[in-house]
Design an enzyme around this catalytic site. Structure first.
Site, PDB file in Angstrom:
ATOM      1  N   GLY A  55      51.579  25.631  71.702  1.00 41.50           N
ATOM      2  CA  GLY A  55      50.256  26.760  72.162  1.00 41.50           C
ATOM      3  C   GLY A  55      51.295  27.690  73.052  1.00 41.50           C
ATOM      4  N   THR A  90      52.840  31.143  72.088  1.00 35.89           N
ATOM      5  CA  THR A  90      52.549  31.876  70.983  1.00 35.89           C
ATOM      6  C   THR A  90      50.662  32.672  71.453  1.00 35.89           C
ATOM      7  OG1 THR A  90      54.538  32.360  69.249  1.00 35.89           O
ATOM      8  CG2 THR A  90      52.634  33.274  69.168  1.00 35.89           C
ATOM      9  N   SER A 130      71.712  12.109  81.855  1.00 29.81           N
ATOM     10  CA  SER A 130      70.514  11.398  82.013  1.00 29.81           C
ATOM     11  C   SER A 130      70.551   9.933  81.751  1.00 29.81           C
ATOM     12  CB  SER A 130      69.567  11.876  81.817  1.00 29.81           C
ATOM     13  OG  SER A 130      68.874  11.976  80.653  1.00 29.81           O
ATOM     14  N   LYS A 166      59.416  13.521  79.579  1.00 27.22           N
ATOM     15  CA  LYS A 166      60.361  12.420  79.597  1.00 27.22           C
ATOM     16  C   LYS A 166      58.400  10.952  79.698  1.00 27.22           C
ATOM     17  CE  LYS A 166      64.437  12.998  80.059  1.00 27.22           C
ATOM     18  NZ  LYS A 166      65.759  12.567  81.372  1.00 27.22           N
TER      19      LYS A 166
END
Length: 1083
Positions: free
Chosen positions: A578, A580, A955, A998
């Site tokens: 969401g 835009t 990571s 994550k």
């Protein structure tokens, strides 16, 4: 096509009697007797000397026959005296005879006669030259002078028999008797032969049509190259053409009769031989000096040189033997022939009505042939029709070859009919073009008249003055800065002094148009109500609490300051969350105009800063266009996909955005087209991006980042229930129909079909459910309930009927009139579904609408074996669970060798992470469990599933180390523990990014604990409670903290003894046996 050379002379000749190739007056009885007596030589005509009918003045001969300088044979000395004596006695008779002939010459025209060629390259013509011209101009005196000299001229005639002739091939169209045609001869040998023929008076050739239309040869090498039927032609003029190597000869041919090629004498390729002296000339006009010398022994010699073209046998030209063709006898009163003649005449008249050039040909032919002559000589009418038409080569040759008059007329009618069709088509095209041009001219003339009338009545001023007034009026309503006002005045003065037809006029007018359409000093009234903004944001979006709070803070500052200028926001998050739409919600909450444009893939700086005015079709940049569209100085401009901006040879658009998005610079933004400073400090810029890695650092530094993470299941459930399902139901035509999508079905869609961070795929699946429901309703009730007649309006029925009549292919667009008939503004209306229809979609029948589930379980492993650990990764689509698997490639033994194999489409950074994790795991085991020799003998294979997806980033370091230690200690891990963090070789856990995404992925995968670096504790605390609900966060500094959380029940002594049995040293006998076995295997 020109028929004949002088029509009046042809008409007079025809009425004078049967055509003859000698225009001399009728002979007396004595002369007729002399003529009837056979000549001594077969090809020589010998006029009687001294008779007034056969001794014509040179002036008359020159005018009648257009002779060249004729050859004369010298008289004997005695003849001069006799001529002088006769001059006095015959003077009166000659004068009266000459007057009669001069009058007769004006109405009679001879057939073309042999000509003398050009001397020194000058052009030849049929009009004569040299002595004949001077004689023609001298009148009677010249005639008497020549008579005194003893010279005389005889009128040449076209020979009826000419068995051997030089052949010239003609291209494209054949020649017809009685119709001139000019040809170009390029072969130097043929040119030389023609010139030699003209010098000797030999002006006759045979013209045959080439079968190959593309051929341009001047020599016939084989009879099959040409059609056998041609024409016997006379060269009436020859002119040099071309320059340099392209020299040629242009000859005018007059065909006399049809001939057939009977034999071709092959061209002789040797150098041409000179013509034999004493040969017979083509004019056949020289007389014998002494008639007594015509003995029998001279006749064979004369016969030997009788052929006029005998000297050309050694020339590399085409000599052919020909025979004359005579038309077959026909019945002039035959109705078929009369009908054909009448039809040809009518068609010629019809063509003349639409083709002016053809009308001239018909008029010329009509003047030369009377109505009676057309009936008497229909062959000439057929030749005329074929000669003036543009028919095919084969068709016109067929007319020439036809000796049967009825067949010739029929073929000529076919050719002229095609010419008529072409003329009608050409006339139609011409009329269509003329009508269009006349219509435009009429409209232009009426518009000019209307402008003049309105100007006279004072209803309309001059166009230029009106433009100047309009621009000045618009400028008075705008609060232009002084610099802009000065430029405007200069441009308006320039426009007033320019002519409307000048090219600079349009450039200046367009510039003033843009300059006066920018809303200088015009701002919309903003709404800084916090309550109103919250209501708007909650109506349009569910969740996103942190984003909404940041926007409300932004609005609160504006409420206190009175403006929100100087801020550039950047929404960063995965697709479908969401970004835009929230920009549009901000514009609605602030009551600002909204303008959006995407810079994804943009490579041209001119799209941002505009084009220079010097270019044709130049336009301002998108920012100036946004101000023109919104008509306010303070709109909200959404720059979409700012992370995907390109770079090309037209410049770097991201660098152009630096000035645009810098609050310290955009107060005087300079567009290349406008070339005046524009204040953009009142504009609220909102940018969107999926990631920040590809955004240039200077540009990223100018924007305030707002991160939008993915939605969790609860948020997706609420969004589907509030927004997606009602919208999809209405779009599917089921707004008032009892179709219920149960909540358990939506949960099943979220968990088993749509696990991405955004809700775009969820929206597609819900729309699919309702589309399937609509199809099922129609199939169950039958199409009779939803008949097409009920859905079509009256206009729609008419358009459908017209479309059925249209037989054109669907790929072809019908005409404009047909399209108007086949289209309608409102062809259909919505059909109402009966009220007794009820559809219910729940978890059990969901797969009938969307198919089998995509994800069958929440986790890849319900119970993880040793060597498998669950990590967390960030992607453009949000977060994802990333498993790391480690296995032993070979069984452990005393003689095994260590090694590490890595797979899973790992990129360079992740490969380095695997090497670091491997080295760290070996060191940790060596320090804490020295008795465990696993890494000294184990060959390990480390893999990350989903090899088709590229993986990169640091990571996963602690996840890889945990996987290797789990394999070394033979300890399975808890499947609900997920971890993320970068690992160093000393065991330090470093900060990572994307903790929110994550965490959402860990919750989606059913994790109950997340291990993350302690440096990310602030990110964890900022997470909404609904995301952290049911998940325990464990921040760590060193890997030892991770080890203590994961391996809680590791017995140190058991770990030291773990692999001793597999790695023990075998006895000596077993070692020797193993060595022997390995030796046999190597052999």
């Amino acid at each position: 096509m020109i028929h004949g050379r002088n029509l009046l002379r042809r008409q007079s000749l025809h009425h004078a009697g049967q055509r003859s190739y000698s225009a001399a007056p009728p002979l007396c009885r004595a002369c007729q007797a002399r003529v009837r007596s056979p000549p001594s030589l077969p090809l020589l005509r010998r006029p009687t000397a001294g008779h007034p009918h056969l001794l014509r003045p040179a002036s008359s001969a020159s005018r009648d026959f257009s002779l060249s300088t004729a050859r004369r044979k010298d008289k004997a000395p005695g003849d001069e005296g006799s001529d002088a004596a006769k001059e006095t006695t015959d003077e009166g008779t000659d004068r009266s005879r000459q007057d009669e002939e001069n009058i007769e010459a004006k109405s009679k025209a001879p057939e073309p006669s042999p000509i003398t060629p050009a001397v020194d390259g000058k052009a030849s013509s049929a009009g004569g030259s040299g002595g004949s011209d001077s004689g023609a101009g001298s009148g009677d005196g010249g005639s008497r002078k020549r008579k005194a000299q003893g010279r005389e001229l005889a009128k040449p005639s076209v020979p009826d028999v000419y068995p051997q002739v030089m052949a010239i091939p003609i291209a494209q169209r054949p020649l017809f008797p009685g119709f001139y045609k000019a040809i170009t001869i390029r072969d130097p040998n043929v040119v030389a032969a023609v010139q030699q023929l003209l010098k000797m008076g030999q002006s006759y050739v045979g013209a045959f049509l080439l079968k190959d239309q593309e051929s341009s040869q001047d020599v016939i090498n084989d009879p099959s190259e040409v059609y056998d039927v041609g024409t016997f032609c006379q060269i009436t003029g020859a002119f040099p053409a071309g320059h340099g190597d392209d020299k040629a000869l242009q000859a005018v041919l007059y065909p006399h009769r049809r001939i057939r090629l009977s034999e071709l004498l092959p061209p002789h390729r040797a150098p041409p031989a000179a013509p034999q002296k004493g040969g017979v000339t083509a004019s056949f006009e020289e007389q014998q000096k002494d008639e007594n010398k015509e003995s029998a022994e001279q006749q064979p010699k004369a016969l030997e040189v009788a052929s006029p073209t005998a000297f050309l046998r050694t020339w590399p030209v085409s000599l052919v033997k020909v025979e004359n063709l005579v038309d077959e006898p026909f019945d002039k009163r035959s109705p078929t022939i009369r009908a054909l003649i009448s039809e040809i005449v009518n068609v010629c008249k019809e063509i003349g009505n639409v083709n002016h050039l053809f009308r001239d040909h018909v008029s010329a032919f009509a003047m030369s042939q009377s109505a009676a002559n057309i009936a008497e000589e229909p062959a000439k009418l057929a030749d005329f029709a074929a000669a003036v038409s543009g028919g095919d080569m084969e068709e016109t040759q067929a007319v020439l070859s036809a000796l049967n008059i009825e067949q010739r007329l029929s073929k000529a009618l076919e050719v002229i009919k095609k010419e008529h069709m072409n003329a009608q088509l050409s006339n139609k095209i011409s009329k269509d073009v003329e009508s269009k041009i006349q219509k435009r001219q009429r409209e232009y003339w009426l518009m000019e008249q209307m402008k003049g009338i309105r100007r006279e009545l004072g209803l309309e001023s001059d166009g230029k003055d009106k433009l100047v007034e309009k621009f000045k009026e618009k400028a008075t309503k705008l609060a232009m800065p002084e610099a802009v006002k000065k430029v405007f005045d200069e441009e308006i003065n320039k426009l007033a002094h320019l002519e409307p037809a000048a090219s600079e006029f349009n450039v200046t007018r367009n510039y003033l148009d843009w300059l006066t359409q920018i809303p200088w000093g015009q701002r919309s009234a903003e709404n800084f109500g916090i309550k109103h903004a919250r209501e708007v944001l909650d109506d349009d979006h569910y969740g996103l609490k942190d984003v909404k709070d940041r926007i409300l803070e932004f609005i609160a500052v504006g409420k206190l300051r009175g403006t929100v200028e100087g801020k550039i926001l950047c929404m960063v998050g995965p697709p479908g969350v969401g970004k835009t739409s929230i920009g549009k919600s901000i514009a609605r909450a602030l009551n600002r105009q909204y303008y959006r444009f995407s810079v994804g893939g943009l490579t041209d700086v001119a799209e941002i800063k505009g084009h220079r005015r010097t270019y044709v079709g130049a336009l301002p940049g998108r920012i100036i266009q946004a101000l023109k569209k919104c008509q306010t100085e303070n709109p909200l401009i959404l720059i979409d996909e700012v992370d995907k901006i390109g770079r090309g040879h037209q410049g770097d658009p991201s660098s152009a955005l630096l000035e645009l998005l810098d609050p310290e610079q955009n107060s005087s933004f300079l567009d290349h087209y406008m070339d005046v400073p524009v204040d953009l400090s009142k504009v609220l810029f909102v940018c969107t991006a999926n990631m920040t890695d590809t955004i240039p650092r200077p540009l990223l530094d100018r924007m305030e980042m707002i991160e939008l993470s993915g939605y969790v299941s609860d948020e997706k459930m609420a969004i589907a229930d509030r927004y997606l399902a009602p919208q999809a139901k209405e779009m599917s035509g089921l707004k008032d129909v009892d179709v219920q999508l149960e909540k358990d079905a939506i949960v099943e869609l979220i968990n088993k079909y749509c696990r991405e961070s955004g809700v775009r795929n969820l929206k597609k699946q819900i729309e699919k459910v309702y589309r399937k429901s609509a199809l099922k309703i129609i199939q169950d009730l039958g199409e009779e309930v939803f008949a097409e007649d009920k859905a079509l309006t009256e206009e729609g029925k008419q358009a459908q009927d017209e479309a059925k009549k249209d037989q054109t292919d669907v790929k072809d667009t019908p005409s404009e009139e047909q399209m108007e008939k086949e289209t309608s503004e409102k062809p259909r209306v919505a059909l109402k579904v009966p009220e007794n229809v009820h559809v219910k979609i729940d978890k059990d029948n969901l797969k009938d609408y969307v198919g089998p589930p995509v994800f069958t379980s929440d986790r890849l492993y319900d119970t993880t074996p040793p060597g498998v650990a669950m990590g967390l990764a960030w992607t453009q689509m949000g977060g994802a669970a990333l498993y790391v698997e480690s296995i032993l490639e070979t069984a452990l033994s005393y003689s095994s060798r260590p090694g590490l194999e890595r797979t899973g489409n790992l990129k360079p950074v992740m490969k380095e992470s695997t090497q670091i994790a491997y080295s760290f795991a070996k060191g940790l085991v060596a320090r804490h469990y020295p008795g465990n020799k696993f890494f000294e003998k184990a060959r390990i294979h480390l893999h990350c599933p989903e090899g088709a997806v590229q993986k990169d980033g640091p990571s996963a370091g602690i996840t890889m180390a945990t996987s290797l230690l789990s394999l070394a200690l033979n300890q399975p891990l808890d499947p609900t523990i997920a971890m993320t963090g970068e690992l160093t070789v000393t065991g330090k856990v470093l900060r990572i990014g994307g903790l929110r995404e994550k965490t959402v992925a860990a919750r989606r995968a059913g994790a109950s604990m997340i291990i993350f670096p302690r440096d990310n504790t602030s990110d964890w605390l900022e997470l909404p409670e609904n995301i952290k609900e049911g998940i325990e966060g464990k921040p760590v500094d060193w890997y030892q903290d991770v080890f203590n959380l994961v391996f809680t029940n590791v017995d140190e002594s058991a770990a030291n003894r773990l692999w001793k049995k597999e790695l023990r040293r075998p006895p000596k006998e077993e070692r020797e046996k193993d060595e022997e076995d390995s030796g046999f295997e190597s052999n």
